[in-house]
Design an enzyme around this catalytic site. Structure first.
Site, PDB file in Angstrom:
ATOM      1  N   THR A  19      12.270 -45.481  41.130  1.00 62.10           N
ATOM      2  CA  THR A  19      12.970 -44.289  41.610  1.00 62.10           C
ATOM      3  C   THR A  19      13.154 -44.250  43.138  1.00 62.10           C
ATOM      4  O   THR A  19      12.619 -45.067  43.864  1.00 62.10           O
ATOM      5  CB  THR A  19      12.225 -43.028  41.078  1.00 62.10           C
ATOM      6  OG1 THR A  19      11.992 -43.177  39.689  1.00 62.10           O
ATOM      7  CG2 THR A  19      12.928 -41.754  41.338  1.00 62.10           C
ATOM      8  N   ASP A  34      10.771 -42.603  29.010  1.00 63.47           N
ATOM      9  CA  ASP A  34      10.004 -41.461  29.522  1.00 63.47           C
ATOM     10  C   ASP A  34       9.676 -40.470  28.400  1.00 63.47           C
ATOM     11  O   ASP A  34       8.922 -39.506  28.605  1.00 63.47           O
ATOM     12  CB  ASP A  34      10.758 -40.726  30.645  1.00 63.47           C
ATOM     13  CG  ASP A  34      10.465 -41.334  32.022  1.00 63.47           C
ATOM     14  OD1 ASP A  34       9.648 -42.261  32.102  1.00 63.47           O
ATOM     15  OD2 ASP A  34      11.060 -40.869  33.012  1.00 63.47           O
ATOM     16  N   SER A  54       8.842 -36.749  35.870  1.00 67.39           N
ATOM     17  CA  SER A  54       7.854 -36.305  36.868  1.00 67.39           C
ATOM     18  C   SER A  54       8.517 -36.054  38.210  1.00 67.39           C
ATOM     19  O   SER A  54       7.836 -35.732  39.186  1.00 67.39           O
ATOM     20  CB  SER A  54       6.796 -37.391  37.070  1.00 67.39           C
ATOM     21  OG  SER A  54       6.173 -37.680  35.864  1.00 67.39           O
TER      22      SER A  54
HETATM   23  N1  GLY Z   1      11.588 -42.036  35.468  1.00 62.96           N
HETATM   24  C1  GLY Z   1      10.864 -41.366  36.462  1.00 62.96           C
HETATM   25  C2  GLY Z   1      10.734 -39.921  36.177  1.00 62.96           C
HETATM   26  O1  GLY Z   1      11.686 -39.341  35.709  1.00 62.96           O
HETATM   27  O2  GLY Z   1       9.708 -39.345  36.399  1.00 62.96           O
END
Ligand code: GLY
Length: 589
Positions: free
Chosen positions: A409, A449, A475
């Protein structure tokens, strides 16, 4: 927030300056976005009086800044910064993924949020990540290929918000990424290291194999000029036709073909999923913390709720007086985090699909009661860390989630000359996402996720289980801190489920310990999610390992790979901070 108290200043300086400049190091095998080296640590924020961009890559921040200099606003600069990030930091975010935006509209004096999270295809079902025997797939068996690809949301997010708030025309804000893709850019040390680390999985499918490796099959070297004509072509179509050029027509057809034909692990994404994709504007989730309103992204992200719970649980304690070098402060923060993660695992998911106690989780009385659990002198015993029962009019028995989330990210923050503020966290999930590439960009693996399991061992339904059209719990915690109705800080970080700890720590650093945003971004990390206290290897945080262990925590040294990019809006002007663990920068004028 703006003046450093002398006693704390000394403690902070000690902690910060003890971070060594780490030599290039191999990324952790299971964390393909692990750090590739710490830059020299600065404690001085970037300063500006008019506008600023803080992002994970110099070229991306520079491109955003140029848009601001041309008279563009924060949303214009967001579009350009995102598209350039897609090109130069392709492993982390892009139009093949999803994003959450927290936006302060200065003219309206209003804070709002936009959910550009990926959705599960209509053909997905709760068994998506179970094998024929009904057992969960191993993480990378699920990730690599088409199965993990959700309907991308980022392009729809930046296009729709640009239509609503942008000042410059769409073509102008897309053009810088087209130019850079055509002219080429230098492969950065971080990108090179991650290609090396991910070599095997990245070579599995032709698109990424052809792009990230040279004719001899060697990973692209640092400084090699990388052009991306396919991405330039994609962007030209998007510049002409807007989001419709992506969600329908040849780009959409390529995405669907690539996902459905991924050899060995095909996915179920269909043209109709792309055509039907919508972003959602949602009320920000805010918690009053001391003199501030800390606001962020609500469900399907667990970010603002879990960060908010951590802050709410420590609020009765004098964290400022304890200071950043105090094991007691970290005991409180660590156990608050464990309690917040227990609630997160039980309750948090896509609120459009499962009822959840949104208000109850940040209810002040509920948090005050939970906070009493922290009154002791040692770490909470394992069996004392359980989900609470927030006030909620749906009495539901939920199972605890077991979703696997690894660091990845990107986060960037922008403040423009009229006071608009962008705080956006953007992702394709795992480093290099699904490893599938089409149209010059990588496709996400966001569906991993979701919880792979549908029920817990007692048969209770897991809130974050897969369902058609549902958005996987995130998250990501893009945050804007408000004071007296005005934004004073935009902040966020990548890092999988550790995002929550990184953002909470940085907020405590700024709001309680009076650090500037660069000091906060550079502060060594201590993160506790599910019980183990992770302390950042090679930093002074590791010196707290002994004291925390004496308090009863299980402590582990780890590379803690944040990417905090923050802007503080102070009475003296803008201050920017960029995380020394990545390649980012804060630039302004
Ligand atoms: N894929 C990272 C998040 O959405 O927390």
């Amino acid at each position: 927030m703006t003046s450093l108290r002398p006693v704390l200043a000394a403690a902070i300086a000690g902690l910060l300056l003890a971070i060594p400049c780490r030599a290039q190091q191999a990324a952790d095998a299971v964390e393909p976005e692990a750090p590739t080296g710490m830059r020299p640590v600065s404690t001085e924020p970037a300063k500006a009086t008019k506008f600023m961009v803080a992002a994970a890559n110099q070229l991306a921040a520079e491109a955003g800044l140029q848009i601001l200099k041309k008279g563009g606003n924060a949303i214009d600069a967001m579009v350009t910064t995102q598209l350039v990030l897609n090109l130069v930091e392709p492993q982390s975010s892009g139009i093949g993924g999803g994003a959450f935006l927290v936006y302060f509209d200065a003219k309206a004096g209003r804070l709002t949020t936009f959910d550009g999270r990926e959705t599960a295809p209509a053909a997905a079902d709760p068994t998506l990540f179970l094998d024929e025997a009904g057992d969960p797939l191993s993480f990378y068996d699920a990730v690599v290929g088409g199965r993990s690809v959700g309907t991308p949301g980022t392009l729809r997010l930046i296009f729709d918000t640009h239509e609503r708030f942008g000042a410059l025309d769409w073509k102008t804000v897309v053009q810088p990424a087209i130019d850079l893709a055509t002219d080429g850019f230098k492969v950065s040390p971080r990108l090179h290291a991650l290609i090396v680390e991910e070599g095997q999985r990245l070579k599995r499918f032709a698109g990424a194999r052809d792009y990230f490796f040279d004719a001899k099959g060697e990973p692209l070297k640092v400084g090699a000029i990388l052009k991306n004509e396919a991405f330039a072509k994609t962007l030209r179509l998007i510049a002409d036709k807007g989001a419709a050029g992506f969600y329908e027509g040849p780009i959409a057809e390529d995405i669907v073909r690539t996902v459905q034909n991924a050899e060995g692990n095909p996915g179920r994404l269909a043209l109709s999923d792309l055509k039907n994709y919508r972003i959602v504007e949602r009320e920000p989730v805010c918690l009053t913390y001391r003199a501030y309103e800390v606001c962020g992204m609500g469900p399907p992200s667990s970010g603002a709720l879990t960060v908010g719970q951590i802050l709410g649980l420590i609020e009765p304690f004098d964290i400022a007086a304890l200071g950043p070098g105090s094991a007691k402060a970290w005991r409180l923060i660590g156990d608050a985090s464990r309690l917040a993660f227990a609630d997160r695992g039980r309750y948090m998911a896509d609120i459009d699909y499962v009822p959840m106690p949104l208000r109850g989780l940040l209810d002040k009385d509920y948090l005050a009661t939970r906070s009493k659990l922290l009154m002791g002198d040692t770490a909470l015993a394992k069996d004392a860390v359980a989900p609470g029962t927030p006030p909620w009019d749906h009495a539901m028995l939920r199972g605890d989630d077991v979703a696997i989330e690894l660091p990845s990210t990107s986060h960037f923050s922008i403040v423009d000359g009229t006071g608009n503020v962008v705080s956006i966290t953007t992702t394709i999930e795992n480093g290099f996402g699904s490893r599938l590439m089409t149209g010059g960009f990588l496709l996400n693996n966001e569906l991993t996720d979701f919880s792979f399991e549908t029920h817990d061992a007692d048969g209770a339904v897991i809130a974050n289980a897969v369902a058609p059209g549902k958005r996987p719990r995130s998250s990501m915690a893009p945050t804007v801190v408000m004071q007296d109705g005005k934004p004073v800080l935009a902040i966020g970080s990548p890092g999988g489920s550790r995002i929550i700890g990184y953002v909470a720590e940085a907020l405590i650093a700024v709001l309680d310990w009076n650090m500037n945003v660069q000091e906060a971004a550079s502060l060594p990390h201590l993160v506790n999610r599910f019980g183990t206290y992770d302390v950042e290897a090679g930093t002074d945080a590791a010196k707290l390992a002994g004291p925390l262990s004496d308090l009863g925590f299980e402590v582990k040294e780890a590379d803690l790979n944040s990417g905090i990019h923050a802007i503080a809006i102070t009475p003296e002007g803008l201050e920017g901070g960029a995380d020394p663990r990545r390649e980012g920068v804060a630039l302004g004028e």
